[in-house]
Design an enzyme around this catalytic site. Structure first.
Site, PDB file in Angstrom:
ATOM      1  N   ASP A  14       0.830  -1.202   0.000  1.00 21.29           N
ATOM      2  CA  ASP A  14       0.000   0.000   0.000  1.00 21.29           C
ATOM      3  C   ASP A  14       0.872   1.263   0.000  1.00 21.29           C
ATOM      4  O   ASP A  14       0.639   2.207  -0.763  1.00 21.29           O
ATOM      5  CB  ASP A  14      -0.903  -0.056   1.244  1.00 21.29           C
ATOM      6  CG  ASP A  14      -1.885   1.088   1.346  1.00 21.29           C
ATOM      7  OD1 ASP A  14      -1.573   2.192   0.870  1.00 21.29           O
ATOM      8  OD2 ASP A  14      -2.965   0.895   1.935  1.00 21.29           O
ATOM      9  N   CYS A 238      -3.784   6.485  -1.330  1.00 23.27           N
ATOM     10  CA  CYS A 238      -4.434   5.718  -2.388  1.00 23.27           C
ATOM     11  C   CYS A 238      -4.387   6.550  -3.660  1.00 23.27           C
ATOM     12  O   CYS A 238      -4.981   7.619  -3.714  1.00 23.27           O
ATOM     13  CB  CYS A 238      -5.876   5.392  -2.022  1.00 23.27           C
ATOM     14  SG  CYS A 238      -6.775   4.650  -3.398  1.00 23.27           S
TER      15      CYS A 238
HETATM   16 MG    MG Z   1      -4.134   2.507   2.850  1.00 18.15          MG
END
Ligand code: MG
Length: 309
Positions: A14, A238
């Protein structure tokens, strides 16, 4: 005896995925080795996606085969579809993650699929994982608010949690993808989810975009959740969510949990040192709210001590 809380480090996947800089497989392995050396026992290591779409995750098979072989460390691989699942399992993955964004627009913008299609794909992967004896975990992304559709109903999230759990997911991870949660909403959602599955099978992934990640962790702890996703130095956000930034920093979560008397198995001293190494690798400044204090506590004090004699 103190209660255990699992920290699932998501920096190598991530975190790195949303950075402009692409690290080599060797550099990513160096990062993972550093995390393992801190005592982190759950790591999202990579994703099995097309290198064209996500160059940061290129060489997933190569990376997976060289992961530090340490007892009790759980490595997870993100898989977007059955092909990715098969590649991950062939590379040796024993834990696979799927991501289901719980709104239509997020799916369309993110992966160009409808919510229904994505739910089907995720469900199929969870079923396959269960049949293969692989640990399947399902993320429910934008579980509090969608950047395109606004607030998300707790009924919708609970329904998908139930669906993924029935499909075989061993863990349901509630993800506040754009950092819009607050402690009251965390309690409302988890209380509802607890009616359909045990919270021992639930983890939370909070973002610190609005500075509420630690408060949300505290709220989730009060509900009974004992697993949290974090990223070293607060790396990543993100790339598909406008305005999203800042995974909760691992050091902030570990510091709070340890001070509250929970056990994480993570050395804050080592962790503080590794943040510096990671800053060098990604060529940017990192660090959660506590980083400066941790540096004074664990790194600079030693140097000053030497000067003071
Ligand atoms: Mg995240």
């Amino acid at each position: 005896m103190s209660e255990w809380v699992t920290i699932n480090e998501v920096g190598p996947r991530d975190g790195l995925q949303s950075l402009g800089k692409v690290l080599t497989v060797e550099q990513r392995l160096q990062l993972i080795q550093g995390l393992v050396d801190c005592g982190i026992a759950a790591i999202e290591s990579t994703s099995f996606v097309s290198a064209k779409a996500v160059p940061q995750m290129a060489g997933a098979t190569e990376l997976y085969r060289q992961l530090p072989n340490v007892a009790n460390v759980r490595y997870a691989a993100l898989v977007p579809n059955l092909r990715g699942y098969n590649d991950a399992v062939a590379a040796g993955a024993r834990t696979v993650n799927v991501v289901l964004s719980v709104t239509d627009t997020m799916n369309l913008k993110n992966i160009n699929m409808s919510l229904e299609q994505t739910a089907q794909v995720c469900s199929d992967i969870m079923k396959q994982a269960k049949a293969d004896g692989v640990n399947g975990q399902a993320y429910l992304a934008v579980a509090f608010e969608c950047p395109f559709e606004g607030a998300v109903s707790t009924d919708v999230v609970t329904e998908f949690a139930k669906q993924m759990y029935s499909a075989g997911a061993q863990k349901i991870i509630i993800a506040d993808t754009i950092g819009a949660a607050n402690p009251a909403r965390v309690i409302t959602l988890l209380t509802q989810i607890a009616k359909v599955l045990p919270l021992s099978q639930v983890a939370c992934h909070f973002h610190d975009t609005r500075g509420m990640a630690l408060a949300n962790v505290y709220a989730a702890l009060q509900c009974g959740v004992r697993e949290f996703d974090t990223a070293i130095g607060g790396m990543g956000g993100c790339p598909f969510s406008p305005g999203a930034s800042g995974n909760m920093a691992t050091e902030d979560a570990v510091l709070m949990l340890e001070q509250m008397g929970y056990k994480t198995g993570i050395s804050l001293h080592e962790l503080t040192a590794v943040i510096g190494t990671v800053e060098g690798l990604v060529e940017r400044k990192l660090g959660g709210h506590s980083y400066n204090w941790l540096k004074r506590q664990y790194l600079q004090n030693n140097e000053q001590g030497a000067h003071c004699g």
